[in-house]
Design a protein around this motif. Structure first.
Motif, PDB file in Angstrom:
ATOM      1  N   ALA A 169      30.520  30.631 -19.494  1.00 12.96           N
ATOM      2  CA  ALA A 169      31.917  30.780 -19.093  1.00 12.96           C
ATOM      3  C   ALA A 169      32.031  31.533 -17.771  1.00 12.96           C
ATOM      4  O   ALA A 169      32.788  31.138 -16.874  1.00 12.96           O
ATOM      5  CB  ALA A 169      32.706  31.491 -20.185  1.00 12.96           C
ATOM      6  N   LEU A 170      31.287  32.620 -17.645  1.00 10.23           N
ATOM      7  CA  LEU A 170      31.352  33.404 -16.418  1.00 10.23           C
ATOM      8  C   LEU A 170      30.867  32.601 -15.215  1.00 10.23           C
ATOM      9  O   LEU A 170      31.390  32.757 -14.101  1.00 10.23           O
ATOM     10  CB  LEU A 170      30.503  34.670 -16.573  1.00 10.23           C
ATOM     11  CG  LEU A 170      31.048  35.703 -17.565  1.00 10.23           C
ATOM     12  CD1 LEU A 170      30.003  36.760 -17.864  1.00 10.23           C
ATOM     13  CD2 LEU A 170      32.332  36.346 -17.023  1.00 10.23           C
ATOM     14  N   GLU A 171      29.893  31.720 -15.450  1.00 14.84           N
ATOM     15  CA  GLU A 171      29.357  30.917 -14.347  1.00 14.84           C
ATOM     16  C   GLU A 171      30.251  29.720 -14.026  1.00 14.84           C
ATOM     17  O   GLU A 171      30.676  29.538 -12.880  1.00 14.84           O
ATOM     18  CB  GLU A 171      27.949  30.439 -14.695  1.00 14.84           C
ATOM     19  CG  GLU A 171      27.322  29.559 -13.624  1.00 14.84           C
ATOM     20  CD  GLU A 171      25.953  29.028 -14.018  1.00 14.84           C
ATOM     21  OE1 GLU A 171      25.439  28.133 -13.320  1.00 14.84           O
ATOM     22  OE2 GLU A 171      25.403  29.507 -15.032  1.00 14.84           O
ATOM     23  N   ARG A 172      30.545  28.904 -15.047  1.00 15.54           N
ATOM     24  CA  ARG A 172      31.251  27.643 -14.791  1.00 15.54           C
ATOM     25  C   ARG A 172      32.736  27.839 -14.544  1.00 15.54           C
ATOM     26  O   ARG A 172      33.383  26.987 -13.913  1.00 15.54           O
ATOM     27  CB  ARG A 172      31.052  26.679 -15.965  1.00 15.54           C
ATOM     28  CG  ARG A 172      29.628  26.143 -16.088  1.00 15.54           C
ATOM     29  CD  ARG A 172      29.486  25.207 -17.271  1.00 15.54           C
ATOM     30  NE  ARG A 172      30.398  24.072 -17.175  1.00 15.54           N
ATOM     31  CZ  ARG A 172      30.732  23.293 -18.213  1.00 15.54           C
ATOM     32  NH1 ARG A 172      30.215  23.550 -19.410  1.00 15.54           N
ATOM     33  NH2 ARG A 172      31.563  22.282 -18.049  1.00 15.54           N
ATOM     34  N   LEU A 173      33.305  28.938 -15.045  1.00 14.83           N
ATOM     35  CA  LEU A 173      34.736  29.171 -14.871  1.00 14.83           C
ATOM     36  C   LEU A 173      35.021  30.158 -13.740  1.00 14.83           C
ATOM     37  O   LEU A 173      36.151  30.605 -13.570  1.00 14.83           O
ATOM     38  CB  LEU A 173      35.355  29.662 -16.177  1.00 14.83           C
ATOM     39  CG  LEU A 173      35.183  28.715 -17.373  1.00 14.83           C
ATOM     40  CD1 LEU A 173      35.815  29.304 -18.624  1.00 14.83           C
ATOM     41  CD2 LEU A 173      35.765  27.340 -17.066  1.00 14.83           C
ATOM     42  N   SER A 174      33.983  30.496 -12.973  1.00 16.41           N
ATOM     43  CA  SER A 174      34.168  31.362 -11.807  1.00 16.41           C
ATOM     44  C   SER A 174      35.107  30.687 -10.816  1.00 16.41           C
ATOM     45  O   SER A 174      34.940  29.506 -10.484  1.00 16.41           O
ATOM     46  CB  SER A 174      32.812  31.628 -11.145  1.00 16.41           C
ATOM     47  OG  SER A 174      32.969  32.370  -9.962  1.00 16.41           O
ATOM     48  N   GLY A 175      36.104  31.403 -10.389  1.00 19.66           N
ATOM     49  CA  GLY A 175      37.097  30.830  -9.483  1.00 19.66           C
ATOM     50  C   GLY A 175      38.250  30.163 -10.196  1.00 19.66           C
ATOM     51  O   GLY A 175      39.226  29.751  -9.556  1.00 19.66           O
ATOM     52  N   ILE A 176      38.149  30.022 -11.523  1.00 18.41           N
ATOM     53  CA  ILE A 176      39.241  29.439 -12.309  1.00 18.41           C
ATOM     54  C   ILE A 176      39.911  30.524 -13.151  1.00 18.41           C
ATOM     55  O   ILE A 176      41.117  30.719 -13.085  1.00 18.41           O
ATOM     56  CB  ILE A 176      38.732  28.298 -13.211  1.00 18.41           C
ATOM     57  CG1 ILE A 176      38.080  27.193 -12.374  1.00 18.41           C
ATOM     58  CG2 ILE A 176      39.890  27.721 -14.037  1.00 18.41           C
ATOM     59  CD1 ILE A 176      37.492  26.066 -13.207  1.00 18.41           C
ATOM     60  N   ALA A 177      39.116  31.239 -13.955  1.00 14.50           N
ATOM     61  CA  ALA A 177      39.659  32.262 -14.854  1.00 14.50           C
ATOM     62  C   ALA A 177      39.625  33.635 -14.183  1.00 14.50           C
ATOM     63  O   ALA A 177      38.630  34.016 -13.554  1.00 14.50           O
ATOM     64  CB  ALA A 177      38.864  32.290 -16.150  1.00 14.50           C
ATOM     65  N   ASP A 178      40.719  34.382 -14.354  1.00 13.17           N
ATOM     66  CA  ASP A 178      40.770  35.761 -13.857  1.00 13.17           C
ATOM     67  C   ASP A 178      40.035  36.715 -14.798  1.00 13.17           C
ATOM     68  O   ASP A 178      39.613  37.802 -14.380  1.00 13.17           O
ATOM     69  CB  ASP A 178      42.224  36.209 -13.715  1.00 13.17           C
ATOM     70  CG  ASP A 178      42.967  35.390 -12.675  1.00 13.17           C
ATOM     71  OD1 ASP A 178      42.496  35.314 -11.531  1.00 13.17           O
ATOM     72  OD2 ASP A 178      44.017  34.801 -13.022  1.00 13.17           O
ATOM     73  N   ALA A 179      39.910  36.330 -16.055  1.00 11.64           N
ATOM     74  CA  ALA A 179      39.215  37.146 -17.054  1.00 11.64           C
ATOM     75  C   ALA A 179      38.768  36.236 -18.185  1.00 11.64           C
ATOM     76  O   ALA A 179      39.272  35.112 -18.339  1.00 11.64           O
ATOM     77  CB  ALA A 179      40.120  38.254 -17.583  1.00 11.64           C
ATOM     78  N   CYS A 180      37.798  36.725 -18.979  1.00 12.43           N
ATOM     79  CA  CYS A 180      37.279  35.949 -20.104  1.00 12.43           C
ATOM     80  C   CYS A 180      37.312  36.802 -21.363  1.00 12.43           C
ATOM     81  O   CYS A 180      36.710  37.881 -21.401  1.00 12.43           O
ATOM     82  CB  CYS A 180      35.839  35.504 -19.844  1.00 12.43           C
ATOM     83  SG  CYS A 180      35.632  34.356 -18.462  1.00 12.43           S
ATOM     84  N   LEU A 181      38.016  36.320 -22.384  1.00 13.02           N
ATOM     85  CA  LEU A 181      38.025  36.976 -23.692  1.00 13.02           C
ATOM     86  C   LEU A 181      36.900  36.348 -24.505  1.00 13.02           C
ATOM     87  O   LEU A 181      37.002  35.197 -24.935  1.00 13.02           O
ATOM     88  CB  LEU A 181      39.377  36.786 -24.374  1.00 13.02           C
ATOM     89  CG  LEU A 181      39.548  37.462 -25.738  1.00 13.02           C
ATOM     90  CD1 LEU A 181      39.380  38.974 -25.641  1.00 13.02           C
ATOM     91  CD2 LEU A 181      40.912  37.111 -26.342  1.00 13.02           C
TER      92      LEU A 181
END
Length: 783
Positions: free
Chosen positions: A349-361
């Protein structure tokens, strides 16, 4: 003999069934025992009330249980009291159940400050929680799930071992002391201070985008009422116009934006808790489902999601807050950037959603197999069959060899037939990228593992270049079993045959975009006679050219030019295009069409929908598959029913070819009212299909078909306006329309039809190991 031995088959393991039997037996004063075995549940009872036990068993079932059969016989049963015994080894024929929405009792637990599971995001019991997505293989016990690394604390272990507790042998049970934990991470992987649920809600209220790890994968969430946040999510995810789903607490929270009838509410509140496509309400959520008549809505299905609304309500005690309207509405869209598979891992999630999500729960309960949200509409009808339904079986008419079918290219799913059940996989997606092809491999391995089978036959689409075809041939060679190529449209109708447990010939309308026909042509508007492994093409739509090939399927203006040219109306293209698409130059297309250069023809009904959308100025280019047809349907739904155009279609070649060209001039005349044009198109197409079907039924009466009925399959069968009109017209002619109910009618259900046909072929005669064989479809000379 002093007692009875009961054998119970169905979904009876891992769902609290043994303690259910234990409770009933003790209430009825029966002695004996209950245990799991390889085929289900065995119960031995002694006492005069055993008939009452048999009568009550189907009536008071645990929330997730299903009984398929109860057989009983006389037996010697001795001893006092009633006990639960350890499982008996044997061939496993029971299945792992689908993931289930949180139950009322667990909601009460997380809503009670005095309960040790107060606000705990992983609260489950025998009646709810993850099953499929946490299971690695059979048998279904804690060690084979992603909870295996979480040892039970003394309190949880006491519940787990107590037959009177609803967490007796609940394999995913846990608590804050011994179970998974939440963390809220920044985009650069730093743990954010504060309560993870409270901080997530604060970010969402502030217009941020948060990736939330659910049961089958991550969602990307934002405030659905915040048009700026929605637009930002579209921009970051590169999802220009494809609709989003919205999660709300309850019906009262969604009533302004969606029309929730009894059927919609029943599905939203079901154990599966899918996304339900509902007619839009009086108010519009900007940017959520632009241009469409329906809004996808869902209720919170997990403790984690529900706790966001609990937090928004101020952490109340008790459950009264569940029925009150909440202003919190969240976009919940799959975290699958660029159409790749759903994100499931924390690091991923941290890699593939970088630039999309402001935070990850995130949390530390691993997702073993990704599984997207199911999408349904009232009917019921599946648009996408996944979380909450998979791997639930579809019952079949007969037993037969184990078959693995690998679907096609778009909306891929796979299917395994085992015994008298078919197991359709979760949605895999379009096989247009390496990651999704790898997910296909992963899904095959996982489904075969949890069913504990090896296929005896492998089925695939006729198209030789599909990744699913390549995998099928590879697996067939590796396992030494035959591979069978199945016609795309034959499989659409075969899926209906499998659903309704049919073993006799019937007529089928296969209506979709484009699929390869046995003659090498691009089919998509077919009248078929299906008799198991045999398929006869009785007719088709008038072919229409696709200038530029596959590009035409993405650009409705091209199909509009082609339709006009094919109908002898090429001279009207210039004036039409200046009105709707002044920057487009139709000259090269008209030249290509005149010279038949790079203009393959197709009998597809989907391309006629594209042509109509282009002609009416709905759009010139699509940003996602089926967009033009969906918007055309939305316009028709908003306008309402109209009468079909007299003479708007013609049956040619003794009624075997259906031609909609006569409708085109009327559509050109709708320049100021696209909605009326859309309604007219739908009404006329439905009337043409109905007359074509009626004529075929009359002509083919000597073929010993299944009564006065016709099956319909393919993506066009998801169009509610078209189907309502067609259903009505055929009903008036005393013809039943057989529709998909347990699988999607589009390519998401294709693997079911492939498997059914391949099994019919295997039952008809031996297929040699390593053989690659294609089923045959005959074509009448007239078509």
């Amino acid at each position: 003999m002093s007692g009875r031995l009961l054998r119970i088959r169905g979904l009876v393991q891992g769902v609290g069934f043994r303690p259910y039997v234990w409770r009933l037996a003790n209430e009825l004063g029966l002695a004996g025992w209950v245990r799991n075995d390889g085929a289900g549940i065995i119960v031995a009872v002694n006492g005069a009330n055993w008939p009452k036990l048999v009568a009550r068993l189907p009536l008071e079932l645990p929330r997730l249980a299903r009984i398929d059969a109860i057989d009983h016989e006389a037996a010697d049963v001795t001893g006092k009291g009633f006990v639960i015994l350890d499982s008996e080894p044997g061939e496993v024929s029971t299945a792992i159940g689908p993931d289930a929405a949180i139950c009322p009792e667990c909601i009460a637990d997380i809503s009670c400050p005095a309960d040790r599971r107060w606000r705990y995001a992983f609260t489950t019991c025998s009646h709810c929680g993850p099953r499929f997505t946490v299971s690695k293989r059979i048998p279904y016990d804690r060690a084979q799930t992603s909870l295996g690394g979480f040892a039970l604390c003394p309190s949880c272990e006491a519940e787990y071992l107590n037959p009177a507790d609803r967490r007796f042998h609940a394999e995913t049970t846990c608590c804050p002391s011994c179970g998974p934990q939440l963390r809220l991470l920044s985009a650069d992987a730093l743990v954010l201070d504060g309560d993870p649920i409270a901080e997530t809600l604060r970010l969402l209220r502030a217009g941020k985008i948060v990736a939330i790890k659910g049961i089958g994968g991550f969602h990307l969430a934002c405030d659905a009422r915040n048009a700026t946040a929605v637009a930002e999510l579209r921009e970051r995810k590169q999802r220009e116009e494809k609709p989003f789903a919205v999660m709300g607490l309850n019906a009262a929270s969604l009533t302004d934006f969606a029309q929730l009838g009894e059927a919609e509410l029943a599905m939203l509140q079901s154990v599966a808790a899918p996304i339900v496509l509902c007619p839009k309400g009086g108010a519009e959520l900007k940017g959520i489902a632009p241009g469409l008549a329906r809004l996808g809505v869902m209720f919170p299905a997990t403790p984690l999601h529900l706790l966001l609304w609990h937090e928004a309500a101020g952490r109340p005690s008790g459950t009264d807050w569940l029925s009150a309207a909440s202003d919190l509405l969240l976009v919940m869209t799959s975290a699958n950037p660029q159409g790749e598979p759903l994100v499931v891992g924390n690091d991923e999630a941290l890699e593939r959603l970088s630039g999309i999500a402001d935070a990850c729960l995130v949390h530390d309960r691993d997702i073993v197999i990704r599984c997207d949200d199911s999408v349904v509409r009232a009917g019921p009808a599946f648009i996408r069959r996944a979380r909450g339904y998979v791997p639930g079986p579809i019952e079949l008419a007969d037993d037969g060899p184990c078959v693995l079918a690998l679907g096609a290219y778009l909306k891929n799913t796979i299917c395994v037939m085992k015994g008298r059940e078919a197991f359709l996989s979760q949605h895999i997606g379009s096989l247009d990228n390496v990651a999704t092809i790898a997910f296909l491999d992963e899904t095959v391995a996982h489904l075969l593992a949890i069913l504990d089978v090896q296929p005896e036959v492998i089925a695939h689409d006729l198209h030789p270049d599909f990744p699913s075809t390549h995998l099928a041939l590879h697996l067939a060679e590796k396992l030494g079993v035959p591979a069978v190529a199945i016609g795309h449209h034959h499989a659409h109708i075969g899926a209906i045959c499998a659903e309704i447990a049919l073993n006799e010939p019937l007529l089928g309308l296969a209506l979709d975009g484009v699929g390869l026909g046995p003659d090498g042509g691009a089919w998509g508007g077919e009248m078929l006679r299906v008799d198991g492994a045999n398929c006869q093409r009785l007719g088709h739509l008038l072919p229409i050219a696709m200038p530029g090939g596959d590009r035409a399927a993405k650009e409705p203006w091209r199909m509009a030019v082609s339709a006009l040219h094919g109908a002898g109306l090429g001279y009207r293209v210039g004036g039409w295009i200046k009105q709707y698409y002044p920057t487009r130059d139709p000259g090269p297309l008209l030249t290509m069409l005149s010279r038949r250069l790079r203009c393959p023809s197709t009998t597809s009904l989907g391309r006629w929908f594209d042509a109509a959308a282009g002609l009416l100025g709905v759009r010139d280019i699509m940003h996602f598959e089926g967009q033009a047809a969906m918007e055309l349907e939305g316009l028709a739904a908003r306008y309402g029913p109209v009468e079909p155009l007299p003479g708007g279609y013609v049956l040619r070649d003794d009624g075997t070819i259906l031609d909609f060209s006569p409708l085109l001039p009327a559509l050109l005349g709708c320049k100021d009212d696209a909605a009326y044009g859309a309604a007219l198109f739908h009404a006329t197409v439905a009337a043409g299909l109905a007359d074509w079907t009626i004529a075929t039924v009359d002509r083919e009466k000597g073929l010993k078909l299944k009564g006065e009925s016709v099956a319909i399959g393919g993506g066009c069968a998801m169009n509610t306006v078209l189907m309502a009109a067609l259903r009505s017209k055929l009903h008036a002619a005393d013809i039943d329309l057989l529709e998909a109910r347990q699988a999607p009618p589009n390519d998401g259900g294709l693997a079911l039809g492939q498997a059914w046909i391949a099994r019919q072929m295997a039952l008809a005669g031996p297929l040699a190991s390593g053989e690659n064989r294609a089923e045959s479809t005959s074509t009448k000379d007239a078509s």
